[in-house]
Design a protein around this motif. Sequence first.
Motif, mmCIF file in Angstrom:
data_model
loop_
_atom_site.group_PDB
_atom_site.id
_atom_site.type_symbol
_atom_site.label_atom_id
_atom_site.label_comp_id
_atom_site.label_asym_id
_atom_site.label_seq_id
_atom_site.Cartn_x
_atom_site.Cartn_y
_atom_site.Cartn_z
ATOM 1 N N PHE A 1 19.234 -53.159 19.098
ATOM 2 C CA PHE A 1 20.463 -52.757 19.398
ATOM 3 C C PHE A 1 20.856 -51.745 18.277
ATOM 4 O O PHE A 1 21.705 -50.759 18.679
ATOM 5 C CB PHE A 1 21.431 -53.778 19.363
ATOM 6 C CG PHE A 1 23.083 -53.610 19.601
ATOM 7 C CD1 PHE A 1 23.186 -53.355 21.012
ATOM 8 C CD2 PHE A 1 23.844 -53.579 18.652
ATOM 9 C CE1 PHE A 1 24.490 -53.233 21.331
ATOM 10 C CE2 PHE A 1 25.108 -53.049 19.077
ATOM 11 C CZ PHE A 1 25.752 -52.898 20.383
ATOM 12 N N ASP A 2 20.597 -51.838 17.234
ATOM 13 C CA ASP A 2 20.811 -50.745 15.982
ATOM 14 C C ASP A 2 20.257 -49.248 16.406
ATOM 15 O O ASP A 2 21.044 -48.306 16.299
ATOM 16 C CB ASP A 2 20.440 -51.053 14.670
ATOM 17 C CG ASP A 2 21.134 -52.544 14.092
ATOM 18 O OD1 ASP A 2 22.369 -52.603 14.462
ATOM 19 O OD2 ASP A 2 20.602 -53.109 13.343
ATOM 20 N N SER A 3 19.070 -49.395 16.807
ATOM 21 C CA SER A 3 18.653 -48.038 17.153
ATOM 22 C C SER A 3 19.142 -47.399 18.585
ATOM 23 O O SER A 3 19.405 -46.213 18.627
ATOM 24 C CB SER A 3 17.131 -48.186 17.776
ATOM 25 O OG SER A 3 16.047 -48.756 16.700
ATOM 26 N N ARG A 4 19.736 -48.342 19.412
ATOM 27 C CA ARG A 4 20.283 -47.824 20.683
ATOM 28 C C ARG A 4 21.565 -47.274 20.207
ATOM 29 O O ARG A 4 22.101 -46.088 20.783
ATOM 30 C CB ARG A 4 20.500 -48.874 21.532
ATOM 31 C CG ARG A 4 19.273 -49.310 22.343
ATOM 32 C CD ARG A 4 19.539 -50.209 23.533
ATOM 33 N NE ARG A 4 19.611 -51.490 22.923
ATOM 34 C CZ ARG A 4 19.828 -52.654 23.639
ATOM 35 N NH1 ARG A 4 20.324 -52.310 24.874
ATOM 36 N NH2 ARG A 4 20.084 -53.725 23.103
ATOM 37 N N VAL A 5 22.214 -48.021 19.141
ATOM 38 C CA VAL A 5 23.713 -47.427 18.616
ATOM 39 C C VAL A 5 23.735 -45.915 18.143
ATOM 40 O O VAL A 5 24.283 -45.095 18.229
ATOM 41 C CB VAL A 5 24.444 -48.455 17.623
ATOM 42 C CG1 VAL A 5 25.473 -47.880 17.030
ATOM 43 C CG2 VAL A 5 24.752 -49.642 18.314
ATOM 44 N N GLU A 6 22.432 -45.748 17.341
ATOM 45 C CA GLU A 6 22.216 -44.622 16.642
ATOM 46 C C GLU A 6 22.057 -43.589 17.684
ATOM 47 O O GLU A 6 22.526 -42.442 17.449
ATOM 48 C CB GLU A 6 21.049 -44.630 15.572
ATOM 49 C CG GLU A 6 20.778 -43.344 14.912
ATOM 50 C CD GLU A 6 19.730 -43.746 13.866
ATOM 51 O OE1 GLU A 6 19.079 -42.651 13.456
ATOM 52 O OE2 GLU A 6 19.538 -44.818 13.496
ATOM 53 N N THR B 1 28.007 -43.403 30.686
ATOM 54 C CA THR B 1 26.645 -43.390 30.538
ATOM 55 C C THR B 1 26.394 -44.154 29.034
ATOM 56 O O THR B 1 25.276 -44.950 28.864
ATOM 57 C CB THR B 1 25.870 -42.094 30.469
ATOM 58 O OG1 THR B 1 26.431 -41.411 31.835
ATOM 59 C CG2 THR B 1 24.633 -42.288 30.431
ATOM 60 N N GLN B 2 27.022 -43.743 28.023
ATOM 61 C CA GLN B 2 26.895 -44.235 26.696
ATOM 62 C C GLN B 2 27.008 -45.973 26.793
ATOM 63 O O GLN B 2 26.279 -46.415 26.155
ATOM 64 C CB GLN B 2 28.054 -43.679 25.852
ATOM 65 C CG GLN B 2 27.955 -42.402 25.434
ATOM 66 C CD GLN B 2 29.093 -41.748 24.819
ATOM 67 O OE1 GLN B 2 29.799 -42.520 23.853
ATOM 68 N NE2 GLN B 2 29.376 -40.577 25.041
ATOM 69 N N VAL B 3 27.792 -46.343 27.719
ATOM 70 C CA VAL B 3 28.102 -47.859 27.658
ATOM 71 C C VAL B 3 27.216 -48.323 28.401
ATOM 72 O O VAL B 3 26.443 -49.638 27.841
ATOM 73 C CB VAL B 3 29.445 -48.006 28.204
ATOM 74 C CG1 VAL B 3 29.920 -49.614 28.479
ATOM 75 C CG2 VAL B 3 30.637 -47.652 27.428
ATOM 76 N N ASP B 4 26.605 -47.756 29.559
ATOM 77 C CA ASP B 4 25.537 -48.365 30.200
ATOM 78 C C ASP B 4 24.400 -48.409 29.193
ATOM 79 O O ASP B 4 23.573 -49.385 29.437
ATOM 80 C CB ASP B 4 25.236 -47.358 31.556
ATOM 81 C CG ASP B 4 26.216 -47.754 32.670
ATOM 82 O OD1 ASP B 4 26.877 -48.901 32.581
ATOM 83 O OD2 ASP B 4 26.413 -46.894 33.488
ATOM 84 N N GLU B 5 24.048 -47.360 28.607
ATOM 85 C CA GLU B 5 22.907 -47.114 27.563
ATOM 86 C C GLU B 5 22.855 -48.280 26.548
ATOM 87 O O GLU B 5 21.940 -48.929 26.285
ATOM 88 C CB GLU B 5 22.634 -45.764 27.321
ATOM 89 C CG GLU B 5 22.194 -44.654 28.012
ATOM 90 C CD GLU B 5 20.839 -45.245 28.415
ATOM 91 O OE1 GLU B 5 20.036 -45.431 27.755
ATOM 92 O OE2 GLU B 5 20.821 -44.837 29.828
ATOM 93 N N LEU B 6 24.145 -48.365 26.236
ATOM 94 C CA LEU B 6 24.208 -49.215 25.092
ATOM 95 C C LEU B 6 24.161 -50.812 25.466
ATOM 96 O O LEU B 6 23.444 -51.682 24.678
ATOM 97 C CB LEU B 6 25.559 -48.807 24.207
ATOM 98 C CG LEU B 6 25.825 -49.669 22.867
ATOM 99 C CD1 LEU B 6 24.821 -49.448 21.844
ATOM 100 C CD2 LEU B 6 27.140 -49.245 22.358
#
Length: 87
Positions: A28-33, A48-53
Amino acid sequence: MTNDNIRGIVPVKQDVTVSFGEYGAPDFDSRVETVGKAATYGVMSVKTQVDELWGSSKDDEFKEAEVQRIMSEKGLLTANEPSVGDM
């Protein structure tokens, strides 16, 4: 097929699909970054940001509410333009 060979029987062709889902994704931390950088550079929509996160770990209702919250906090929600005489 290897198991069939080991047991001494004629191998049967198998169609195998492997899906790692959330486990195959970075933590999760890597995805947030990563998503945060994309947001900063403006190369990814809020949806898209929300979907990716969140991926498949949250339902569509949660993700849509999150999109609305983020857009509201950034002042990106559309409002009706005032017309002459509006007060």
